[in-house]
Design a protein around this motif. Sequence first.
Motif, PDB file in Angstrom:
ATOM      1  N   MET A 135       0.893  -1.186  -0.081  1.00 15.96           N
ATOM      2  CA  MET A 135       0.102  -0.135  -0.099  1.00 15.96           C
ATOM      3  C   MET A 135       0.896   1.391  -0.006  1.00 15.96           C
ATOM      4  N   ALA A 136       1.842   1.203   0.729  1.00 10.28           N
ATOM      5  CA  ALA A 136       2.888   2.433   0.688  1.00 10.28           C
ATOM      6  C   ALA A 136       3.459   2.597  -0.743  1.00 10.28           C
ATOM      7  N   LEU A 177      -4.569   0.268   5.127  1.00 11.98           N
ATOM      8  CA  LEU A 177      -5.204   1.583   4.570  1.00 11.98           C
ATOM      9  C   LEU A 177      -4.678   2.533   5.223  1.00 11.98           C
ATOM     10  N   ALA A 178      -4.349   2.585   6.508  1.00  9.44           N
ATOM     11  CA  ALA A 178      -3.709   3.787   7.079  1.00  9.44           C
ATOM     12  C   ALA A 178      -2.289   4.335   6.395  1.00  9.44           C
ATOM     13  N   LYS A 182      -2.115   8.016   4.276  1.00  8.51           N
ATOM     14  CA  LYS A 182      -0.931   8.866   4.728  1.00  8.51           C
ATOM     15  C   LYS A 182      -0.512   9.520   3.439  1.00  8.51           C
ATOM     16  N   GLY A 183      -0.240   8.626   2.413  1.00  8.37           N
ATOM     17  CA  GLY A 183       0.406   9.276   1.133  1.00  8.37           C
ATOM     18  C   GLY A 183      -0.781   9.414   0.098  1.00  8.37           C
ATOM     19  N   ALA A 184      -1.854   8.786   0.057  1.00  8.54           N
ATOM     20  CA  ALA A 184      -3.147   9.173  -1.024  1.00  8.54           C
ATOM     21  C   ALA A 184      -4.243   9.555  -0.102  1.00  8.54           C
ATOM     22  N   PRO A 185      -4.419  10.714   0.374  1.00  5.76           N
ATOM     23  CA  PRO A 185      -5.789  10.321   1.012  1.00  5.76           C
ATOM     24  C   PRO A 185      -7.109  10.293   0.513  1.00  5.76           C
ATOM     25  N   LYS A 186      -7.233  10.712  -0.762  1.00  9.86           N
ATOM     26  CA  LYS A 186      -8.209  10.946  -1.393  1.00  9.86           C
ATOM     27  C   LYS A 186      -8.354   9.472  -2.586  1.00  9.86           C
ATOM     28  N   ALA A 187      -7.512   8.579  -2.308  1.00 12.71           N
ATOM     29  CA  ALA A 187      -7.596   7.527  -3.255  1.00 12.71           C
ATOM     30  C   ALA A 187      -8.878   6.540  -2.876  1.00 12.71           C
ATOM     31  N   GLN A 188      -9.526   6.014  -3.926  1.00  9.89           N
ATOM     32  CA  GLN A 188     -10.720   5.117  -3.699  1.00  9.89           C
ATOM     33  C   GLN A 188     -10.075   3.845  -3.758  1.00  9.89           C
ATOM     34  N   VAL A 189     -10.711   2.758  -2.873  1.00 13.54           N
ATOM     35  CA  VAL A 189     -10.125   1.315  -2.648  1.00 13.54           C
ATOM     36  C   VAL A 189     -11.225   0.492  -2.791  1.00 13.54           C
ATOM     37  N   TYR A 190     -11.007  -0.473  -3.643  1.00 12.20           N
ATOM     38  CA  TYR A 190     -11.984  -1.472  -4.158  1.00 12.20           C
ATOM     39  C   TYR A 190     -11.556  -2.767  -3.427  1.00 12.20           C
ATOM     40  N   ASP A 258     -14.066   3.245   6.203  1.00 11.94           N
ATOM     41  CA  ASP A 258     -13.194   4.545   5.438  1.00 11.94           C
ATOM     42  C   ASP A 258     -14.472   4.922   4.114  1.00 11.94           C
ATOM     43  N   GLU A 259     -14.500   6.119   4.256  1.00  7.41           N
ATOM     44  CA  GLU A 259     -15.712   6.617   3.357  1.00  7.41           C
ATOM     45  C   GLU A 259     -15.268   6.457   1.755  1.00  7.41           C
ATOM     46  N   ARG A 260     -14.079   6.117   1.630  1.00  8.16           N
ATOM     47  CA  ARG A 260     -13.659   5.991  -0.060  1.00  8.16           C
ATOM     48  C   ARG A 260     -13.119   4.462  -0.239  1.00  8.16           C
ATOM     49  N   CYS A 261     -14.065   3.595   0.586  1.00  5.23           N
ATOM     50  CA  CYS A 261     -13.639   2.229   0.411  1.00  5.23           C
ATOM     51  C   CYS A 261     -15.068   1.290   0.021  1.00  5.23           C
TER      52      CYS A 261
END
Length: 305
Positions: A135-136, A177-178, A182-190, A258-261
């Motif tokens: 993820m990093a 996810l954390a 930290k590096g991409a706060p607005k990235a969506q996750v599937y 997570d609201e973007r997951c």
Amino acid sequence: MRGRSRFRTAVAAATAALLCAGALSGCTAGEPTANGTTARSTSKPTPKPPSKPTPRPSPLWDVSPASVAAVGDSVTRAFDACSVLTDCPEVSWATGTDTTVNSLALRLLGPEKVATRSWNLARTGARMAELPEQMAGAAAERPELVTVMMGANDACRPTPDLMTPVADFRTSFETALARLRKGAPKAQVYVASVPSLMHLWSTGRVSPMGLEVWKLGICGAMLTDAEDLSAAADRRRAEVQDRVVAYNRVLSEVCAEDERCRYDGGAVFGFRFDEGQLSPWDFFHPSKDGQARLAELAYRRITKE
């Protein structure tokens, strides 16, 4: 005369008040005039300016992200999909370029952008403990969407007692996810669910070749002695399947915070791979056709309004 005048004035005022009270439209009684009539107000209420429509907030989930990073294990690397014991990322469900598979990245980005706007950071053999590091790496690319398919190797250990504990699985996923945030706060996750290992066993065990290949040690906790239908073997397989169900519960619960997951709702777990959708070399990993089905499931979930 003065008394009569006052009397007429009072009667006029009372009559005006009664008329106002019974009228359908509003009116106001004025002061009595010198000739005994009541003056009506001619002023009209000041019209209110038209209200501006309240702007609708932008949705947090974008159904057409412009870049994709994939993290996970051998399934996302398309291991054994093209040749034996080899990764074949060009047919990966997530970022592949093969048009017969029609990967998620191809569907979202188009063929001209897949090479420059998608990244496959998965590793064959990876378990959930490795996901924070992956993820990093994904966050460093600043993708608009990150796909996660991880967990099968945590259950596919030589024996059930070596499976990753559920608590450790949860901690690793939360940490992953954390790291992304930290590096991409607005990235969506599937997040794809872990496939049903019990179904893979029930499908592959009818193939003589599959039974021979499984003897080499593929997913021992589930596939060892695949023809053994004893009570002890059934309990062992049920223990592995229960752990997969527990892993999927973790994926669902952590993603929901997570609201973007978006979790796939168990779509991959519930998909019934047939023999043609499994690798002809190990009867366990998805074939090209199986990869195409995974791409379809992901695209359907990600683009849902």
